[in-house]
Design an enzyme around this catalytic site. Structure first.
Site, PDB file in Angstrom:
ATOM      1  N   TYR A 142       0.860  -1.189   0.000  1.00 34.43           N
ATOM      2  CA  TYR A 142       0.000   0.000   0.000  1.00 34.43           C
ATOM      3  C   TYR A 142       0.889   1.230   0.000  1.00 34.43           C
ATOM      4  O   TYR A 142       1.865   1.311   0.748  1.00 34.43           O
ATOM      5  CB  TYR A 142      -0.877  -0.001   1.257  1.00 34.43           C
ATOM      6  CG  TYR A 142      -1.740   1.236   1.415  1.00 34.43           C
ATOM      7  CD1 TYR A 142      -2.804   1.499   0.549  1.00 34.43           C
ATOM      8  CD2 TYR A 142      -1.493   2.145   2.451  1.00 34.43           C
ATOM      9  CE1 TYR A 142      -3.595   2.627   0.715  1.00 34.43           C
ATOM     10  CE2 TYR A 142      -2.294   3.279   2.616  1.00 34.43           C
ATOM     11  CZ  TYR A 142      -3.338   3.509   1.747  1.00 34.43           C
ATOM     12  OH  TYR A 142      -4.125   4.633   1.908  1.00 34.43           O
ATOM     13  N   ASP A 237       9.521   2.933  -0.622  1.00 36.84           N
ATOM     14  CA  ASP A 237       8.489   3.600   0.170  1.00 36.84           C
ATOM     15  C   ASP A 237       8.707   3.221   1.635  1.00 36.84           C
ATOM     16  O   ASP A 237       8.264   2.164   2.093  1.00 36.84           O
ATOM     17  CB  ASP A 237       7.093   3.200  -0.314  1.00 36.84           C
ATOM     18  CG  ASP A 237       5.999   3.854   0.527  1.00 36.84           C
ATOM     19  OD1 ASP A 237       6.332   4.627   1.469  1.00 36.84           O
ATOM     20  OD2 ASP A 237       4.809   3.593   0.259  1.00 36.84           O
ATOM     21  N   LYS A 265       5.041   9.035   8.867  1.00 40.69           N
ATOM     22  CA  LYS A 265       4.893   8.431  10.202  1.00 40.69           C
ATOM     23  C   LYS A 265       5.980   8.896  11.183  1.00 40.69           C
ATOM     24  O   LYS A 265       5.895   9.993  11.699  1.00 40.69           O
ATOM     25  CB  LYS A 265       4.820   6.904  10.066  1.00 40.69           C
ATOM     26  CG  LYS A 265       3.604   6.504   9.180  1.00 40.69           C
ATOM     27  CD  LYS A 265       3.350   5.029   9.156  1.00 40.69           C
ATOM     28  CE  LYS A 265       2.331   4.624   8.109  1.00 40.69           C
ATOM     29  NZ  LYS A 265       0.980   4.503   8.555  1.00 40.69           N
TER      30      LYS A 265
HETATM   31  C1  LIG Z   1       4.044   2.161   3.108  1.00 35.06           C
HETATM   32  C2  LIG Z   1       3.038   3.255   3.138  1.00 35.06           C
HETATM   33  N1  LIG Z   1       3.072   4.209   2.193  1.00 35.06           N
HETATM   34  C3  LIG Z   1       2.193   5.229   2.180  1.00 35.06           C
HETATM   35  C4  LIG Z   1       1.215   5.328   3.126  1.00 35.06           C
HETATM   36  C5  LIG Z   1       0.243   6.474   3.101  1.00 35.06           C
HETATM   37  O1  LIG Z   1       0.515   7.336   4.135  1.00 35.06           O
HETATM   38  P1  LIG Z   1      -0.631   8.332   4.699  1.00 35.06           P
HETATM   39  O2  LIG Z   1      -1.638   7.466   5.381  1.00 35.06           O
HETATM   40  O3  LIG Z   1       0.127   9.229   5.617  1.00 35.06           O
HETATM   41  O4  LIG Z   1      -1.179   9.053   3.516  1.00 35.06           O
HETATM   42  C6  LIG Z   1       1.136   4.360   4.134  1.00 35.06           C
HETATM   43  C7  LIG Z   1       0.078   4.440   5.169  1.00 35.06           C
HETATM   44  O5  LIG Z   1      -0.118   3.586   5.964  1.00 35.06           O
HETATM   45  C8  LIG Z   1       2.071   3.301   4.143  1.00 35.06           C
HETATM   46  O6  LIG Z   1       2.027   2.346   5.070  1.00 35.06           O
END
Ligand SMILES: Cc1ncc(COP(=O)(O)O)c(C=O)c1O
Length: 425
Positions: A142, A237, A265
Site C-alpha cells: 500500500y 516507500d 509516520k
Molecule cells: C508504506 C506506506 N506508504 C504510504 C502510506 C500512506 O501514508 P498516509 O496514510 O500518511 O497518507 C502508508 C500508510 O499507511 C504506508 O504504510
C-alpha cells in the site's frame, strides 16, 4: 450503553462509517471501535476509561510511545511562535539536513504532509525525470490512496492492473503494472519486455500492509539490478519502515541505495509530516528548479517539523533501535511460544519495531500467502486480546508496532495475555 458505542453511533450520523480512515471502523473484526480519550507511553485510554496496551501506535508514528514530554514540549513551543506561515523556516532546513545525514541515498528532500502525498509526488517525479509512463508496484503493498496506486493485479502475468477503488478511472491505472512481491523472475521478465517504458518501481521494502512480509535477498538484488540496468527509478516507500525498522531504515538493512525514498509516520513524530527525497539530479526536476509540479500550503508545517526534529533526536540515542528490535523480537517469539502451548497454528516475524503474527504454519512471502491465514482465528484472538486490555491492529493484514515505551515487563505481560487469549479462542 458504552460511551465508545454512543460515540460510534453519533459519529455514523455525521461521518461516513463513523471514522475518518476506513480500517478504524473494525470492519474486518466486527464490534465497536475504541474512541481514544488520551494516550501516554505504551497505553491509551478509551472513552469508557478502559486502558489498553497499544500495539498500533497511530499505525507507526508513535515509536517513542505516546505524548513523549520532549516532543510535546517542542510542539507547544513551536505553536506559541505561530502555526503556519507559507514561507520557509529554519526548522525545515534543520530536518532536511537531519534526513540527508541519516540516509546516504537522500541528497535532497522535499517535505509534504502525508505519506500519500509523498508517494504520489515521487511517482510524478520519476515519470517527469525519465520521460516514461509505466510504473511497477507489488500486490499487497500500500502506498497511499492516489489514483494510479489504487490498483489490483490483472488476470495475466504481465497484464496491467484494474482500479481497486470506485471513482478511479481505468485510464488512471492503465500505466500501473502489479507484480508479485518476492518474485525476481517475474520482475526480470517484465523488464525484458517493457524495460525501456518503465519510469519506476515502488515497493514497501518490508511490507507492512499485508501483515509483515520481508523481502528475500534475491528480490532486493533484482530490484536494484534491473532498475539500474534499464534506467528506471527505484523508489523505496519507507513511510512505514523509515526510522522504525532501523535508524538507517530498510535500505540500510538491505545495503541498498534507492534512487528515491518516501518517508512519513516516524519522521513527523505523530504530526502530519512526510517527505520524499533522493538523488540530487532527480530532485532537480521538481519545481521551482524543474518542470515537475509539486506544492503544499501546509508543507513543512512548523509544528510538524518541531515534532519530527524532537523525535529524530531521541531515536538517535545509543542503543535505541537495538533495544526496540530485541523487545519486538521477544514479543514475536513469545506469541509463537504461547501458540504452541495452546495448540494453535501461528507463526511470527519481526524487524526492528514492526512485527507480524500469522495464523498459518509459516510466515508469508507474498500477498497470496498472506491471505491464506485463518481470518476467523485472528478475529477471535483480536477480541480476546482486547478483553485482556491489549490493542492490536483490527485487521489480519496489518503489521504490529512497538515503541520504546513498551518495556521488557510490558512485553512479558503481553505474552502472558496472548497465552490466556490463545487458550480460549
Ligand atoms: C508504506 C506506506 N506508504 C504510504 C502510506 C500512506 O501514508 P498516509 O496514510 O500518511 O497518507 C502508508 C500508510 O499507511 C504506508 O504504510
Amino acid at each position: 450503553m458504552s460511551r465508545n458505542l454512543e460515540l460510534f453511533e453519533r459519529g455514523k450520523q455525521v461521518i461516513p462509517g463513523g471514522v475518518n480512515s476506513p480500517v478504524r471502523a473494525f470492519g474486518q473484526v466486527g464490534g465497536t471501535p475504541r474512541f481514544v480519550k488520551r494516550a501516554e507511553g505504551a497505553y491509551f485510554w478509551d472513552a469508557d476509561d478502559k486502558r489498553y496496551l497499544d500495539y498500533v501506535g497511530s499505525w507507526g508514528p508513535a515509536i517513542l510511545g505516546h505524548a513523549h514530554p520532549d516532543v510535546v514540549r517542542a510542539v507547544q513551543e513551536a505553536a506559541s511562535g505561530g502555526l503556519s506561515f507559507g514561507a520557509p523556516t529554519e526548522g525545515e532546513v534543520l530536518i532536511a539536513e537531519e534526513i540527508c545525514k541519516l540516509l546516504p541515498s537522500v541528497e535532497q528532500v522535499r517535505l509534504v504532509s502525508s505519506g500519500t502525498e509523498a508517494t504520489m509526488s515521487a511517482i510524478r517525479l520519476a515519470r517527469g525525470f525519465t520521460g516514461r509512463d509505466l510504473i511497477v508496484k507489488f500486490e499487497g503493498c500500500y502506498h497511499g490512496h492516489s489514483d494510479s496506486l489504487l490498483v489490483k493485479a490483472g488476470s495475466g502475468l504481465l497484464t496491467f492492473g484494474n482500479p481497486s477503488s470506485g471513482g478511479v478511472p481505468a485510464d488512471c491505472t492503465k500505466h500501473t503494472l502489479v507484480l508479485q512481491y518476492n518474485d525476481p523472475q517475474q520482475l526480470a521478465d517484465t523488464f525484458r519486455e517493457l524495460g525501456d517504458k518503465i519510469a519506476c518501481v515502488i515497493l514497501e521494502p518490508v511490507a507492512g500492509n499485508m501483515n509483515l512480509v520481508q523481502p528475500t535477498p534475491a528480490f532486493v538484488q533484482a530490484l536494484r539490478g534491473l532498475t539500474e540496468q534499464y534506467g528506471a527509478v527505484l523508489i523505496y516507500d519507507e513511510v512505514m519502515t523509515g526510522f522504525r525498522v532501523a535508524l538507517e531504515c530498510a535500505q540500510g538493512l538491505h545495503g541498498i541505495k534507492p534512487d528515491l525514498t518516501t518517508l512519513g509516520k516516524v519522521v513527523g513524530g505523530g504530526m502530519p509530516l512526510a517527505a520524499f527525497g533522493g538523488r540530487a539530479d532527480i530532485m532537480a526536476s521538481i519545481a521551482p528548479l524543474g518542470n515537475v509540479y509539486q506544492a503544499g500550503t501546509l508543507s513543512g508545517n512548523p509544528l510538524s517539523v518541531a515534532a519530527g526534529l524532537a523525535t529524530l533526536k531521541l531515536i538517535q540515542q545509543p542503543g535505541f533501535h537495538a533495544t526496540l528490535g530485541a523487545r519486538t523480537a521477544r514479543l514475536a517469539a513469545g506469541f509463537a511460544q504461547a501458540a504452541r502451548s495452546a495448540g494453535v497454528t501461528m507463526s511470527t516475524d519481526s524487524v526492528g519495531g514492526m512485527f507480524g503474527f500469522y495464523f498459518s504454519a509459516a510466515a508469508p512471502k507474498s500477498y497470496a500467502e498472506a491471505t491464506r491465514c485463518d481470518i476467523d482465528a485472528f478475529k477471535r484472538f483480536f477480541h480476546a486480546m482486547l478483553d485482556e486490555g491489549v490493542y492490536l491492529a483490527p485487521s489480519a493484514y496489518e503489521a504490529g508496532f512497538t515503541s520504546i515505551a513498551h518495556t521488557d515487563e510490558l512485553i512479558e505481560d503481553t505474552i502472558a495475555a496472548a497465552g490466556r487469549a490463545l487458550a480460549r479462542i
